[in-house]
Design a protein around this motif. Structure first.
Motif, PDB file in Angstrom:
ATOM      1  N   TRP A  17       0.818  -1.222   0.000  1.00 44.86           N
ATOM      2  CA  TRP A  17       0.000   0.000   0.000  1.00 44.86           C
ATOM      3  C   TRP A  17       0.846   1.263   0.000  1.00 44.86           C
ATOM      4  CZ3 TRP A  17      -4.811  -0.364  -1.548  1.00 44.86           C
ATOM      5  CH2 TRP A  17      -5.420  -1.610  -1.469  1.00 44.86           C
ATOM      6  N   LYS A  18       2.097   1.144   0.452  1.00 44.22           N
ATOM      7  CA  LYS A  18       3.025   2.286   0.345  1.00 44.22           C
ATOM      8  C   LYS A  18       3.231   2.637  -1.123  1.00 44.22           C
ATOM      9  CE  LYS A  18       7.044   1.762   2.256  1.00 44.22           C
ATOM     10  NZ  LYS A  18       8.226   0.985   2.722  1.00 44.22           N
ATOM     11  N   VAL A  19       3.448   1.607  -1.946  1.00 46.16           N
ATOM     12  CA  VAL A  19       3.677   1.815  -3.380  1.00 46.16           C
ATOM     13  C   VAL A  19       2.383   2.283  -4.048  1.00 46.16           C
ATOM     14  CG1 VAL A  19       4.281   0.650  -5.532  1.00 46.16           C
ATOM     15  CG2 VAL A  19       5.571   0.160  -3.444  1.00 46.16           C
ATOM     16  N   LEU A  40       3.317 -16.741  -3.271  1.00 47.90           N
ATOM     17  CA  LEU A  40       4.469 -15.838  -3.393  1.00 47.90           C
ATOM     18  C   LEU A  40       5.805 -16.579  -3.402  1.00 47.90           C
ATOM     19  CD1 LEU A  40       3.436 -12.910  -1.008  1.00 47.90           C
ATOM     20  CD2 LEU A  40       3.288 -13.011  -3.491  1.00 47.90           C
ATOM     21  N   LYS A  41       5.894 -17.591  -2.563  1.00 47.48           N
ATOM     22  CA  LYS A  41       7.179 -18.299  -2.453  1.00 47.48           C
ATOM     23  C   LYS A  41       7.160 -19.555  -3.311  1.00 47.48           C
ATOM     24  CE  LYS A  41       8.549 -16.162   1.838  1.00 47.48           C
ATOM     25  NZ  LYS A  41       7.473 -15.165   1.852  1.00 47.48           N
ATOM     26  N   LYS A  42       6.661 -19.367  -4.532  1.00 47.69           N
ATOM     27  CA  LYS A  42       6.509 -20.466  -5.495  1.00 47.69           C
ATOM     28  C   LYS A  42       6.851 -19.934  -6.865  1.00 47.69           C
ATOM     29  CE  LYS A  42       2.475 -23.015  -3.795  1.00 47.69           C
ATOM     30  NZ  LYS A  42       1.034 -22.943  -4.012  1.00 47.69           N
ATOM     31  N   GLY A  53      10.028 -13.557  -2.817  1.00 47.41           N
ATOM     32  CA  GLY A  53       8.697 -14.122  -2.582  1.00 47.41           C
ATOM     33  C   GLY A  53       7.820 -13.266  -1.687  1.00 47.41           C
ATOM     34  N   ARG A  54       7.890 -11.956  -1.877  1.00 45.40           N
ATOM     35  CA  ARG A  54       7.062 -11.042  -1.090  1.00 45.40           C
ATOM     36  C   ARG A  54       6.499  -9.953  -2.002  1.00 45.40           C
ATOM     37  NH1 ARG A  54       8.900 -10.273   5.017  1.00 45.40           N
ATOM     38  NH2 ARG A  54       9.309 -12.442   5.443  1.00 45.40           N
ATOM     39  N   VAL A  55       5.495  -9.261  -1.503  1.00 43.50           N
ATOM     40  CA  VAL A  55       4.955  -8.106  -2.210  1.00 43.50           C
ATOM     41  C   VAL A  55       5.194  -6.864  -1.342  1.00 43.50           C
ATOM     42  CG1 VAL A  55       3.247  -9.233  -3.673  1.00 43.50           C
ATOM     43  CG2 VAL A  55       2.642  -8.729  -1.284  1.00 43.50           C
ATOM     44  N   PRO A  56       5.338  -5.683  -1.981  1.00 45.56           N
ATOM     45  CA  PRO A  56       5.033  -5.363  -3.355  1.00 45.56           C
ATOM     46  C   PRO A  56       6.146  -5.715  -4.331  1.00 45.56           C
ATOM     47  CG  PRO A  56       5.907  -3.423  -2.301  1.00 45.56           C
ATOM     48  CD  PRO A  56       5.820  -4.498  -1.244  1.00 45.56           C
ATOM     49  N   ALA A  57       5.722  -5.790  -5.611  1.00 50.87           N
ATOM     50  CA  ALA A  57       6.635  -5.784  -6.739  1.00 50.87           C
ATOM     51  C   ALA A  57       5.874  -5.072  -7.856  1.00 50.87           C
ATOM     52  CB  ALA A  57       7.001  -7.203  -7.140  1.00 50.87           C
ATOM     53  N   GLU A  69      10.965  -4.746  -3.488  1.00 52.18           N
ATOM     54  CA  GLU A  69      11.365  -3.909  -2.336  1.00 52.18           C
ATOM     55  C   GLU A  69      10.693  -2.535  -2.479  1.00 52.18           C
ATOM     56  OE1 GLU A  69      12.893  -4.124   0.668  1.00 52.18           O
ATOM     57  OE2 GLU A  69      13.068  -6.281   0.392  1.00 52.18           O
ATOM     58  N   SER A  70       9.800  -2.248  -1.530  1.00 52.04           N
ATOM     59  CA  SER A  70       8.969  -1.048  -1.671  1.00 52.04           C
ATOM     60  C   SER A  70       9.781   0.243  -1.766  1.00 52.04           C
ATOM     61  CB  SER A  70       7.957  -0.968  -0.522  1.00 52.04           C
ATOM     62  OG  SER A  70       8.596  -1.001   0.735  1.00 52.04           O
ATOM     63  N   GLY A  71      10.884   0.360  -0.999  1.00 55.26           N
ATOM     64  CA  GLY A  71      11.686   1.590  -1.053  1.00 55.26           C
ATOM     65  C   GLY A  71      12.298   1.796  -2.430  1.00 55.26           C
ATOM     66  N   GLN A 105      12.617   4.489   7.346  1.00 52.38           N
ATOM     67  CA  GLN A 105      11.313   3.807   7.281  1.00 52.38           C
ATOM     68  C   GLN A 105      11.516   2.337   6.936  1.00 52.38           C
ATOM     69  OE1 GLN A 105       9.396   2.362   4.565  1.00 52.38           O
ATOM     70  NE2 GLN A 105       7.985   1.819   6.223  1.00 52.38           N
ATOM     71  N   MET A 106      12.376   2.088   5.918  1.00 51.60           N
ATOM     72  CA  MET A 106      12.556   0.715   5.428  1.00 51.60           C
ATOM     73  C   MET A 106      13.271  -0.174   6.443  1.00 51.60           C
ATOM     74  SD  MET A 106      11.247   0.230   2.433  1.00 51.60           S
ATOM     75  CE  MET A 106      12.081  -1.270   1.930  1.00 51.60           C
ATOM     76  N   SER A 107      14.228   0.394   7.169  1.00 48.23           N
ATOM     77  CA  SER A 107      15.036  -0.442   8.069  1.00 48.23           C
ATOM     78  C   SER A 107      14.593  -0.319   9.522  1.00 48.23           C
ATOM     79  CB  SER A 107      16.511  -0.048   7.976  1.00 48.23           C
ATOM     80  OG  SER A 107      16.675   1.287   8.419  1.00 48.23           O
TER      81      SER A 107
HETATM   82  N1  LIG Z   1      11.147  -5.060   2.726  1.00 49.47           N
HETATM   83  C1  LIG Z   1      10.040  -5.512   1.922  1.00 49.47           C
HETATM   84  C2  LIG Z   1       9.048  -6.248   2.811  1.00 49.47           C
HETATM   85  C3  LIG Z   1       7.955  -6.905   2.000  1.00 49.47           C
HETATM   86  C4  LIG Z   1       7.017  -7.706   2.872  1.00 49.47           C
HETATM   87  O1  LIG Z   1       7.358  -8.135   3.987  1.00 49.47           O
HETATM   88  N2  LIG Z   1       5.805  -7.929   2.353  1.00 49.47           N
HETATM   89  C5  LIG Z   1       4.824  -8.718   3.052  1.00 49.47           C
HETATM   90  C6  LIG Z   1       3.460  -8.023   2.939  1.00 49.47           C
HETATM   91  S1  LIG Z   1       3.464  -6.475   3.777  1.00 49.47           S
HETATM   92  C7  LIG Z   1       4.713 -10.082   2.399  1.00 49.47           C
HETATM   93  O2  LIG Z   1       4.839 -10.206   1.194  1.00 49.47           O
HETATM   94  N3  LIG Z   1       4.437 -11.097   3.206  1.00 49.47           N
HETATM   95  C8  LIG Z   1       4.204 -12.421   2.716  1.00 49.47           C
HETATM   96  C9  LIG Z   1       5.262 -13.394   3.136  1.00 49.47           C
HETATM   97  O3  LIG Z   1       6.200 -13.017   3.850  1.00 49.47           O
HETATM   98  O4  LIG Z   1       5.139 -14.548   2.734  1.00 49.47           O
HETATM   99  C10 LIG Z   1       9.386  -4.298   1.243  1.00 49.47           C
HETATM  100  O5  LIG Z   1       9.353  -3.234   1.860  1.00 49.47           O
HETATM  101  O6  LIG Z   1       8.936  -4.421   0.097  1.00 49.47           O
END
Ligand SMILES: N[C@@H](CCC(=O)N[C@@H](CS)C(=O)NCC(=O)O)C(=O)O
Length: 214
Positions: A17-19, A40-42, A53-57, A69-71, A105-107
């Motif tokens: 939601w930041k992005v 995500l991790k697939k 394997g995380r969002v956002p992208a 990486e949102s930043g 914010q990111m760290s």
């Molecule tokens: N440092 C990453 C963190 C991304 C993150 O942790 N995303 C979470 C949603 S807020 C996610 O994808 N979680 C699912 C998981 O870890 O499997 C960023 O800022 O983009």
């Protein structure tokens, strides 16, 4: 710019939601692809979009870039689409201060708030020392922001930038913890952020997305 950016997102997580918010602020056309956490991790997501394997992208078909990486995504969006520097600065030291707060914010905010939420809500056992550890870190972030905002409206210079906006989606947690009013300058700043039409709309759409099960 002709084609919409694809934002890989999820309803609940604050990071996508930041992005989303920066895309709105800059009036960049985008479409959201809602992801299940289970996917995500697939493959194909890990190889094609995000090895973490995380969002956002995002995928931007106009420049053919895929980014996670949102930043980093936020920095890409302003570098590519914010030609009038509406949400950032081109002058020094302001542009470095914007970067400094975005890194904080990111760290500092995202990971500590995330771990605090995990140990408060989701961990399978109650671990008071872990809860306390992350609660202390959350309070530290509020303290730093509160101090920096004394006598100021925004973190850098005289306008709202990506430095300010990047904090707002995680700050909803502060209200739940009931401690935000202990940090009056932080609190007033957060109220200013939340009053922005783009933030209002984003928060409403986040609720709707969650209600729809995204
Ligand atoms: N440092 C990453 C963190 C991304 C993150 O942790 N995303 C979470 C949603 S807020 C996610 O994808 N979680 C699912 C998981 O870890 O499997 C960023 O800022 O983009």
């Amino acid at each position: 710019m002709s084609k919409p950016i694809t934002l890989y997102s999820h309803g609940t997580g604050p990071n996508p939601w930041k992005v989303d918010l920066i895309l709105r602020e800059l009036n960049i056309p985008y479409e959201t692809e809602w992801m299940d956490f289970a996917d995500l991790k697939k493959e194909p997501f890990e190889s094609k979009v995000s090895p973490n394997g995380r969002v956002p992208a995002i995928h931007d078909p106009n420049t053919n870039i895929t980014l996670w990486e949102s930043g980093a995504i936020i920095e890409y969006l302003v570098a590519t689409y914010d030609k009038s520097a509406a949400l950032t600065y081109t002058s020094s030291p302001e542009k470095y201060h914007v970067s400094q707060w975005l890194h904080f914010q990111m760290s500092g905010q995202g990971p500590y708030f995330g771990q605090a939420a995990w140990f408060w809500k989701f961990h399978q056992e109650q671990l008071p020392s872990a809860k306390e550890r992350y609660f202390e870190q959350v309070k530290r972030v509020f303290y730093v922001l509160d101090k920096a905002l004394k006598g100021k409206t925004w973190l850098v210079g005289d306008k709202c930038t990506i430095a300010d906006l990047s904090f707002v989606t995680w700050d909803g947690m502060a209200a739940k913890m009931g401690i935000e009013k202990n940090y009056p300058d932080y609190y007033a700043w957060n109220q200013r952020l939340v009053a922005r039409p783009s933030v209002q709309k984003m928060l409403k759409d986040k609720e709707a997305a969650m209600a729809a099960g995204h």
